[in-house]
Design a protein around this motif. Structure first.
Motif, PDB file in Angstrom:
ATOM      1  N   MET A   1       0.860  -1.215   0.000  1.00  0.00           N
ATOM      2  CA  MET A   1       0.000   0.000   0.000  1.00  0.00           C
ATOM      3  C   MET A   1       0.890   1.256   0.000  1.00  0.00           C
ATOM      4  N   THR A   2       0.541   2.181  -0.856  1.00  0.00           N
ATOM      5  CA  THR A   2       1.300   3.427  -0.943  1.00  0.00           C
ATOM      6  C   THR A   2       0.534   4.513  -0.209  1.00  0.00           C
ATOM      7  N   PHE A   3       1.235   5.389   0.455  1.00  0.00           N
ATOM      8  CA  PHE A   3       0.533   6.303   1.345  1.00  0.00           C
ATOM      9  C   PHE A   3       0.811   7.773   1.068  1.00  0.00           C
ATOM     10  N   VAL A   4       0.135   8.325   0.113  1.00  0.00           N
ATOM     11  CA  VAL A   4       0.150   9.776  -0.029  1.00  0.00           C
ATOM     12  C   VAL A   4      -1.091  10.328   0.670  1.00  0.00           C
ATOM     13  N   LEU A   5      -2.212   9.638   0.452  1.00  0.00           N
ATOM     14  CA  LEU A   5      -3.506  10.121   0.936  1.00  0.00           C
ATOM     15  C   LEU A   5      -3.957   9.417   2.204  1.00  0.00           C
ATOM     16  N   THR A   6      -3.643   8.123   2.299  1.00  0.00           N
ATOM     17  CA  THR A   6      -4.262   7.323   3.362  1.00  0.00           C
ATOM     18  C   THR A   6      -3.296   6.967   4.481  1.00  0.00           C
ATOM     19  N   LYS A   7      -2.166   7.649   4.524  1.00  0.00           N
ATOM     20  CA  LYS A   7      -1.131   7.341   5.500  1.00  0.00           C
ATOM     21  C   LYS A   7      -1.693   7.219   6.914  1.00  0.00           C
ATOM     22  N   ASN A   8      -2.574   8.160   7.272  1.00  0.00           N
ATOM     23  CA  ASN A   8      -3.060   8.180   8.652  1.00  0.00           C
ATOM     24  C   ASN A   8      -4.511   7.735   8.795  1.00  0.00           C
ATOM     25  N   CYS A   9      -5.012   7.115   7.761  1.00  0.00           N
ATOM     26  CA  CYS A   9      -6.434   6.788   7.774  1.00  0.00           C
ATOM     27  C   CYS A   9      -6.788   5.660   8.745  1.00  0.00           C
ATOM     28  N   GLU A  10      -5.788   4.935   9.208  1.00  0.00           N
ATOM     29  CA  GLU A  10      -6.095   3.890  10.189  1.00  0.00           C
ATOM     30  C   GLU A  10      -5.813   4.361  11.627  1.00  0.00           C
ATOM     31  N   VAL A  11      -5.314   5.575  11.779  1.00  0.00           N
ATOM     32  CA  VAL A  11      -4.991   6.090  13.120  1.00  0.00           C
ATOM     33  C   VAL A  11      -6.282   6.386  13.885  1.00  0.00           C
ATOM     34  N   GLN A  12      -6.332   5.898  15.124  1.00  0.00           N
ATOM     35  CA  GLN A  12      -7.495   6.148  15.987  1.00  0.00           C
ATOM     36  C   GLN A  12      -7.637   7.643  16.282  1.00  0.00           C
ATOM     37  N   ASN A  13      -8.836   8.152  16.236  1.00  0.00           N
ATOM     38  CA  ASN A  13      -9.128   9.546  16.588  1.00  0.00           C
ATOM     39  C   ASN A  13      -8.378  10.584  15.744  1.00  0.00           C
ATOM     40  N   MET A  14      -8.046  10.209  14.528  1.00  0.00           N
ATOM     41  CA  MET A  14      -7.333  11.131  13.635  1.00  0.00           C
ATOM     42  C   MET A  14      -8.101  12.437  13.393  1.00  0.00           C
ATOM     43  N   PRO A  15      -9.442  12.401  13.406  1.00  0.00           N
ATOM     44  CA  PRO A  15     -10.160  13.679  13.219  1.00  0.00           C
ATOM     45  C   PRO A  15      -9.935  14.692  14.350  1.00  0.00           C
ATOM     46  N   GLN A  16      -9.341  14.271  15.468  1.00  0.00           N
ATOM     47  CA  GLN A  16      -9.039  15.233  16.534  1.00  0.00           C
ATOM     48  C   GLN A  16      -7.720  15.933  16.223  1.00  0.00           C
ATOM     49  N   LEU A  17      -7.728  17.239  16.343  1.00  0.00           N
ATOM     50  CA  LEU A  17      -6.554  18.027  15.937  1.00  0.00           C
ATOM     51  C   LEU A  17      -5.273  17.574  16.636  1.00  0.00           C
ATOM     52  N   GLU A  18      -5.378  17.328  17.939  1.00  0.00           N
ATOM     53  CA  GLU A  18      -4.198  16.945  18.704  1.00  0.00           C
ATOM     54  C   GLU A  18      -3.557  15.666  18.144  1.00  0.00           C
ATOM     55  N   VAL A  19      -4.404  14.688  17.848  1.00  0.00           N
ATOM     56  CA  VAL A  19      -3.917  13.423  17.287  1.00  0.00           C
ATOM     57  C   VAL A  19      -3.359  13.669  15.883  1.00  0.00           C
ATOM     58  N   ALA A  20      -4.108  14.429  15.105  1.00  0.00           N
ATOM     59  CA  ALA A  20      -3.698  14.699  13.728  1.00  0.00           C
ATOM     60  C   ALA A  20      -2.315  15.364  13.704  1.00  0.00           C
ATOM     61  N   ARG A  21      -2.130  16.320  14.628  1.00  0.00           N
ATOM     62  CA  ARG A  21      -0.843  17.032  14.656  1.00  0.00           C
ATOM     63  C   ARG A  21       0.309  16.109  15.007  1.00  0.00           C
ATOM     64  N   LYS A  22       0.058  15.178  15.928  1.00  0.00           N
ATOM     65  CA  LYS A  22       1.095  14.198  16.284  1.00  0.00           C
ATOM     66  C   LYS A  22       1.514  13.375  15.077  1.00  0.00           C
ATOM     67  N   HIS A  23       0.597  13.245  14.120  1.00  0.00           N
ATOM     68  CA  HIS A  23       0.893  12.464  12.921  1.00  0.00           C
ATOM     69  C   HIS A  23       1.238  13.352  11.730  1.00  0.00           C
ATOM     70  N   GLY A  24       1.614  14.580  12.025  1.00  0.00           N
ATOM     71  CA  GLY A  24       2.168  15.420  10.963  1.00  0.00           C
ATOM     72  C   GLY A  24       1.194  16.332  10.246  1.00  0.00           C
ATOM     73  N   ALA A  25      -0.046  16.418  10.728  1.00  0.00           N
ATOM     74  CA  ALA A  25      -0.992  17.310  10.054  1.00  0.00           C
ATOM     75  C   ALA A  25      -0.510  18.763  10.140  1.00  0.00           C
ATOM     76  N   TYR A  26      -0.726  19.506   9.123  1.00  0.00           N
ATOM     77  CA  TYR A  26      -0.391  20.936   8.995  1.00  0.00           C
ATOM     78  C   TYR A  26       1.118  21.204   8.943  1.00  0.00           C
ATOM     79  N   ALA A  27       1.910  20.120   8.824  1.00  0.00           N
ATOM     80  CA  ALA A  27       3.361  20.307   8.742  1.00  0.00           C
ATOM     81  C   ALA A  27       3.772  20.976   7.434  1.00  0.00           C
ATOM     82  N   SER A  28       2.889  20.912   6.430  1.00  0.00           N
ATOM     83  CA  SER A  28       3.249  21.503   5.135  1.00  0.00           C
ATOM     84  C   SER A  28       3.117  23.026   5.143  1.00  0.00           C
TER      85      SER A  28
END
Lengths: 429, 157
Positions: A1-28
């Motif tokens: 599986m290649t992960f450009v889009l779905t890299k974090n789609c299996e992460v629990q509670n990813m829709p929460q900002l705090e969790v998302a940030r831990k996984h690199g959200a908004y790093a761009s």
């Protein structure tokens, strides 16, 4: 599986900002604001990203059409009206990683010079809309949406808007009519939305999946994105697989992946019966027989050579238990139901197609019905404001081309051959 | 039947208008507010919405009638929408339609005599991979089996 889009789609509670940030959200965003908007457009051009809603138009080129000197506001509109039968990939991203979409919206808006973005959700996506509103509220509180984002002097408002049940609103100009508060009627192009779109202002309409690919391109560069896929079909694409398949679901693969290995390795093959046909890009694209699809690779060019389109990536797997006439009748019912009624060839043509197919399936067809269907397809294709009518004309032509003998059997036997159990019942009928 | 927004919903209107440069663009969000409050959209409500949007009532009516999710008559307490599009039929939507009919006592397009259920069949809800499925009010129920349907219907208040 290649992960450009779905890299974090299996992460629990990813829709929460705090969790998302831990996984690199908004790093761009740091990289984004360090560059000029026109450089971001160039980067997206370099990436070769093409619109993932179905048409496959080069995204960077679309963005570059936006005039920057009209004095009017510029709008970004995200199409989350996912309604094409067989397609459920945007829903996957919306439910699993809404912050990726927000991050993409910030980047795309910045690039085209927009300060207002609307996300148009199909009405049935109530929970997804709710989740997105919540994610936006969190992002706003963290200074990622609103005035002076991250202190970089860039303002952006993001508004979620709900449709109310109309497939046609996924067509970009119909979506704009709907967003303006009217019926979802498509508009004649030109003018294209990039020049005159929402509220008669320059507007870019992009699909959810397209926008979700943008943060990766900002982070890794256009060349980084090109590492995936083929020369002309770069990057990865989501395929949502349904029908007679062992493991239905959403899969991200590099474009150019052979269908055969994708189907076997990711989807686990059919449910056990022989494969009959595959619709690779949502119900609107021409169907392929099992033989045709097995030699195809999953990219825009190979799809065209095979006689179909990659479309939305909504893949419908059909085994040999399905009657081709009934399948096409089902598809025709959908288009007859969803035609907006604006153009006569579509409004009448979709309804008549359905009627003719229903009578064929019921064994009450007339000898001229097959040619009549093909004639109807010719009268619908390319003769209307939008491509909705083509979206039924293509299935009509292809199902008849691939499975003509089945249509003829219905006429000869005056019933559906699939509904006959034994030879005896043929004789008695 | 006279229509007016509740105080809480009336208070939401300025925020909705603030999102758009024209009043008309607030049409769908405001119609959703009406339906959320009443369960359907009456002609009287359309007149109230038209006045808020500074439009003729007909301009609101033509929008309401275009979209399948706007109800122009009261439906049951639980609106059950079973998808019977091509993709769902490949995975057994036919038995689901029959089963829900039998369980609720509704024909497609009808409301049960006690007003609890209204049954519709609908086209694709973007849940093809988890078919057969149905939507009840705002929620999706997927990968359905007879046992699951029994439990879902039992748990509805």
């Amino acid at each position: 599986m290649t992960f450009v889009l779905t890299k974090n789609c299996e992460v629990q509670n990813m829709p929460q900002l705090e969790v998302a940030r831990k996984h690199g959200a908004y790093a761009s965003l740091e990289k984004l604001f360090a560059r000029q908007p026109k450089d971001i457009i160039e980067e997206v051009k370099t990436s070769g990203l093409r619109g993932r809603g179905g048409a496959g138009f080069p995204t960077g080129m679309k963005w570059s059409f936006v005039p920057q000197n009209t004095g009017k506001p510029i709008y970004l509109v995200v199409n989350a009206d996912e309604s094409e039968p067989g397609t459920f990939k945007d829903r996957f991203l919306l439910e699993r990683d809404p912050h990726l979409l927000i991050e993409g919206i910030i980047a795309a808006s910045y690039a085209i010079g927009s300060h207002t973005a609307y996300v148009y959700f199909r009405g049935e996506f109530y929970r997804q809309w709710e989740l997105f509103e919540k994610a936006c509220a969190e992002a706003r509180a963290a200074g990622l949406i609103g005035k002076n984002i991250l202190g970089k002097g860039y303002d952006l408002e993001i508004y979620a808007h709900r449709g109310a049940g109309a497939y046609i609103c996924g067509e970009e100009t119909a979506l704009l009519s709907s967003l303006e508060g009217g019926r979802g009627y498509p508009r004649i192009k030109p003018p294209f939305p990039a020049i005159e779109g929402l509220f008669a202002c320059p507007t870019i309409v992009n699909n959810v999946e397209t926008i979700c690919a943008v943060p990766y391109i900002v982070r890794e560069g256009g060349a980084g994105y090109r590492k995936f896929g083929t020369e002309k079909s770069s990057g990865t694409k989501l395929f949502s697989v349904c029908g007679h398949v062992k493991k239905p679901g959403v899969y991200e693969v590099p474009l150019g992946t052979p269908f055969k290995s994708f189907f076997k390795d990711y989807c686990g093959g059919t449910n056990g019966r022989p494969l009959k046909a595959v619709i690779v890009g949502g119900s609107s694209v021409p169907v392929l027989t099992a033989e045709q699809v097995m030699t195809m690779t999953l990219d825009y060019e190979a799809a065209q050579i095979a006689g179909t389109l990659l479309g939305s990536g909504g893949m419908i797997i059909v085994d040999d238990s399905v009657c081709a006439v009934e399948a096409l009748a089902d598809l025709a019912r959908f288009y007859a139901h969803e035609s907006c009624g604006q153009c006569t060839p579509c409004r009448e043509g979709t309804g008549w197609s359905k009627k003719i197919l229903d009578r064929l399936e019921a064994g009450r067809g007339e000898d001229s019905d097959i040619s009549l269907l093909l004639q109807l397809a010719d009268n619908m294709g390319g003769k209307t404001i939008c491509t909705f009518a083509d979206a039924l004309a293509m299935p009509i032509r292809s199902w008849i081309k691939c499975f003509r003998t089945e249509f003829e059997d219905h006429l000869r036997l005056k019933t559906c051959p699939m509904k006959i159990g034994t030879l005896n019942s043929i004789r008695s009928s | 039947m006279k229509f007016q927004f509740t105080k809480e919903r009336e208070a939401k209107l300025p925020n909705i208008f603030a999102k758009y440069p024209t009043k008309r663009a607030a049409m769908l969000p405001i119609l959703w507010l009406v339906q959320e409050q009443e369960g359907w959209i009456s002609e009287e409500a359309m007149q109230v919405v038209a006045a808020k949007l500074e439009l003729a009532p007909g301009a609101v009516q033509e929008v309401v009638s275009f979209y399948t999710m706007f109800n122009r008559k009261p439906l049951g307490q639980h609106h059950i929408q079973v998808c019977n599009n091509f993709c769902c039929r490949l995975r057994g939507a036919d038995w689901l339609v029959d089963y829900v009919k039998q369980k609720t006592g509704c024909k497609v397009g009808e409301t049960s005599s006690d007003g609890r259920f209204h049954l519709s069949t609908v086209e694709c809800l973007a849940s093809c991979g988890t078919a057969p499925m149905m939507q009840i009010n705002n929620d999706y129920y997927e990968n359905l089996t007879p046992e699951k349907v029994d439990k879902i219907l039992k748990d509805l208040t």
